[in-house]
Design a protein around this motif. Sequence first.
Motif, PDB file in Angstrom:
ATOM      1  N   ASP A   2       7.425   3.582  -1.885  1.00 28.77           N
ATOM      2  CA  ASP A   2       6.540   2.735  -1.357  1.00 28.77           C
ATOM      3  C   ASP A   2       6.011   3.150   0.062  1.00 28.77           C
ATOM      4  O   ASP A   2       5.229   2.446   0.785  1.00 28.77           O
ATOM      5  CB  ASP A   2       7.403   1.454  -0.743  1.00 28.77           C
ATOM      6  CG  ASP A   2       8.595   1.857   0.115  1.00 28.77           C
ATOM      7  OD1 ASP A   2       8.869   3.234  -0.032  1.00 28.77           O
ATOM      8  OD2 ASP A   2       9.083   0.961   0.802  1.00 28.77           O
ATOM      9  N   LYS A   3       5.864   4.542   0.192  1.00 30.18           N
ATOM     10  CA  LYS A   3       5.364   5.135   1.235  1.00 30.18           C
ATOM     11  C   LYS A   3       4.900   6.308   1.080  1.00 30.18           C
ATOM     12  O   LYS A   3       5.714   7.044   0.027  1.00 30.18           O
ATOM     13  CB  LYS A   3       6.439   5.313   2.376  1.00 30.18           C
ATOM     14  CG  LYS A   3       6.555   3.963   3.379  1.00 30.18           C
ATOM     15  CD  LYS A   3       7.619   4.028   4.222  1.00 30.18           C
ATOM     16  CE  LYS A   3       8.912   3.909   3.619  1.00 30.18           C
ATOM     17  NZ  LYS A   3       9.340   2.556   2.954  1.00 30.18           N
ATOM     18  N   ARG A  15       1.394   8.086   8.021  1.00 24.30           N
ATOM     19  CA  ARG A  15       2.107   7.462   7.047  1.00 24.30           C
ATOM     20  C   ARG A  15       1.262   6.353   6.633  1.00 24.30           C
ATOM     21  O   ARG A  15       0.584   5.493   7.382  1.00 24.30           O
ATOM     22  CB  ARG A  15       3.353   7.052   7.368  1.00 24.30           C
ATOM     23  CG  ARG A  15       4.548   6.680   6.354  1.00 24.30           C
ATOM     24  CD  ARG A  15       5.902   5.944   7.081  1.00 24.30           C
ATOM     25  NE  ARG A  15       6.506   7.177   7.511  1.00 24.30           N
ATOM     26  CZ  ARG A  15       6.892   7.286   8.630  1.00 24.30           C
ATOM     27  NH1 ARG A  15       6.242   6.627   9.705  1.00 24.30           N
ATOM     28  NH2 ARG A  15       7.403   8.445   8.977  1.00 24.30           N
ATOM     29  N   TYR A  17       1.219   2.977   3.417  1.00 27.72           N
ATOM     30  CA  TYR A  17       2.411   2.120   2.824  1.00 27.72           C
ATOM     31  C   TYR A  17       1.765   1.515   1.592  1.00 27.72           C
ATOM     32  O   TYR A  17       0.572   1.211   1.639  1.00 27.72           O
ATOM     33  CB  TYR A  17       2.687   0.909   3.732  1.00 27.72           C
ATOM     34  CG  TYR A  17       3.306   1.485   5.081  1.00 27.72           C
ATOM     35  CD1 TYR A  17       4.541   1.701   5.075  1.00 27.72           C
ATOM     36  CD2 TYR A  17       2.421   1.468   6.104  1.00 27.72           C
ATOM     37  CE1 TYR A  17       4.986   2.347   6.359  1.00 27.72           C
ATOM     38  CE2 TYR A  17       3.164   2.313   7.307  1.00 27.72           C
ATOM     39  CZ  TYR A  17       4.345   2.340   7.420  1.00 27.72           C
ATOM     40  OH  TYR A  17       4.894   2.970   8.529  1.00 27.72           O
ATOM     41  N   LEU A  37       6.377  11.327   0.939  1.00 28.80           N
ATOM     42  CA  LEU A  37       6.723  11.281   2.236  1.00 28.80           C
ATOM     43  C   LEU A  37       7.518  12.070   2.770  1.00 28.80           C
ATOM     44  O   LEU A  37       7.360  12.454   3.940  1.00 28.80           O
ATOM     45  CB  LEU A  37       7.545   9.762   2.055  1.00 28.80           C
ATOM     46  CG  LEU A  37       7.956   9.460   3.616  1.00 28.80           C
ATOM     47  CD1 LEU A  37       6.682   9.072   4.469  1.00 28.80           C
ATOM     48  CD2 LEU A  37       8.773   8.111   3.454  1.00 28.80           C
ATOM     49  N   THR A 289       9.871   0.691   7.491  1.00 22.26           N
ATOM     50  CA  THR A 289       8.848   1.287   8.264  1.00 22.26           C
ATOM     51  C   THR A 289       8.647   2.891   7.928  1.00 22.26           C
ATOM     52  O   THR A 289       7.848   3.214   7.540  1.00 22.26           O
ATOM     53  CB  THR A 289       8.423   0.777   9.500  1.00 22.26           C
ATOM     54  OG1 THR A 289       8.536  -0.816   9.672  1.00 22.26           O
ATOM     55  CG2 THR A 289       7.160   1.227  10.250  1.00 22.26           C
TER      56      THR A 289
END
Length: 425
Positions: A2-3, A15, A17, A37, A289
């Motif tokens: 998801d990142k 970064r 998302y 990531l 996050t």
Amino acid sequence: MDKARLFQDEIVGARVYAHEIADEPWWRREKVPLVCLLCTTPVVSQRAPVGRARRNALFRLAAGRTHEDVCPLNPTEVQQKIARGSQGVAVISGDELHLLLPGDLTEIDIPTGVDDSAGAGGHVGVDIATVRPLLPPLINSAVVIARFLQKHDFDPAVVARFKVRRPGKNTAAVAWSEFCHGPSPEDQARLYTRLTTGPNPAHPVALYGRLTSISNDSRHTPVLRLADANGFTVRIRSDHPSLLAPLTVGDYVLAVGPWKVWTPNRGRPELQMFAEEHWQLTHWTYDDTTGHSGPPACPPPLSLAQRTLRQVRTAAAAPKPAPGPTNTTASPPSSTSAAPRPLPTTFHPAPVPAAAPTPPPLLPTATPPTPVTPTPPSAPPMPAPAMPELPPAPAVPPQPTVPPQPTSPPPPRTRRSWWPFGRRR
């Protein structure tokens, strides 16, 4: 995943998302290269499909690429790590990891010592570590898998690399969702339907979710609520508050145990589990996050006093077996067995000494008994008085009837011709 991160001019940038993909961000329009990531492996962004099964937007590896060996998101490295520290409950088959499930929760044993945190200086040892206090190999492996899938945002392609084998003759591998239900409400609803319609699972099941609230019941015992699904509520209870005290709102929980459906008189039905051991509840934190996952933990084990109290409650709640019908008639009472045996009703004592009872065992039985006092030849023996014939003895006489003993005639009286104090006058 998801990142991901931007990769421009051989420099790892900001970064990005997965939830931004649907809005067509600038980096997607300009086709800016992306990398993993936690490593520099190229990835691509994929939008949520339309008209198909529900799936969020995510990042996937580019075609023909794999994560670096030290990357915590490398499925191959994580599978090898889990298999090495599982004590045989997790085996690798091709590119899949199979978790062997027991038939009952009591078959999950506490290990004497396992530590898979080798290489703690690397990312793998920091992000995916053994839970303290030490958990059973099955629970520890399941926790590592759940936290790994969480980092991949439960990407179906990654989830498919982890499967379970149910106990019994049918050892074929089935999907991971047969054991762990979560994180979506649809997964929890599938477990609810499975328990209400049957048949119930023949192995322990796990539920993964996020703790949303903590309340107290009527006994002032903490109650954990994981989610409010469609038509029911997911809650975790326990008779030992120490098992629920370490958990806080916002923690992610992997709860393994006997789940059941309870319908109260008021309110919504409840999909609940009663925790009885510390290893049934493993919790950790996760930052959506940054993608950082906190170290996993579990409540402290039960004390000796708590275990003793649980045994007493279990023994008191267990139904006592009713005595069988043969318990009162199987053996006669001791008073009956000790009562003297009644004499036959046709027995009559003989009037002559020849019919006397059997002498004591010390005398020989081959010859008839001899009288104790011999009869002088000068005086004939006196006949024994005739005994009247007794009536027949009752069936159960209160006291035993002892036959009369024969009497010996008295010795003859002799005439003395002298007197000790002189001649008798």
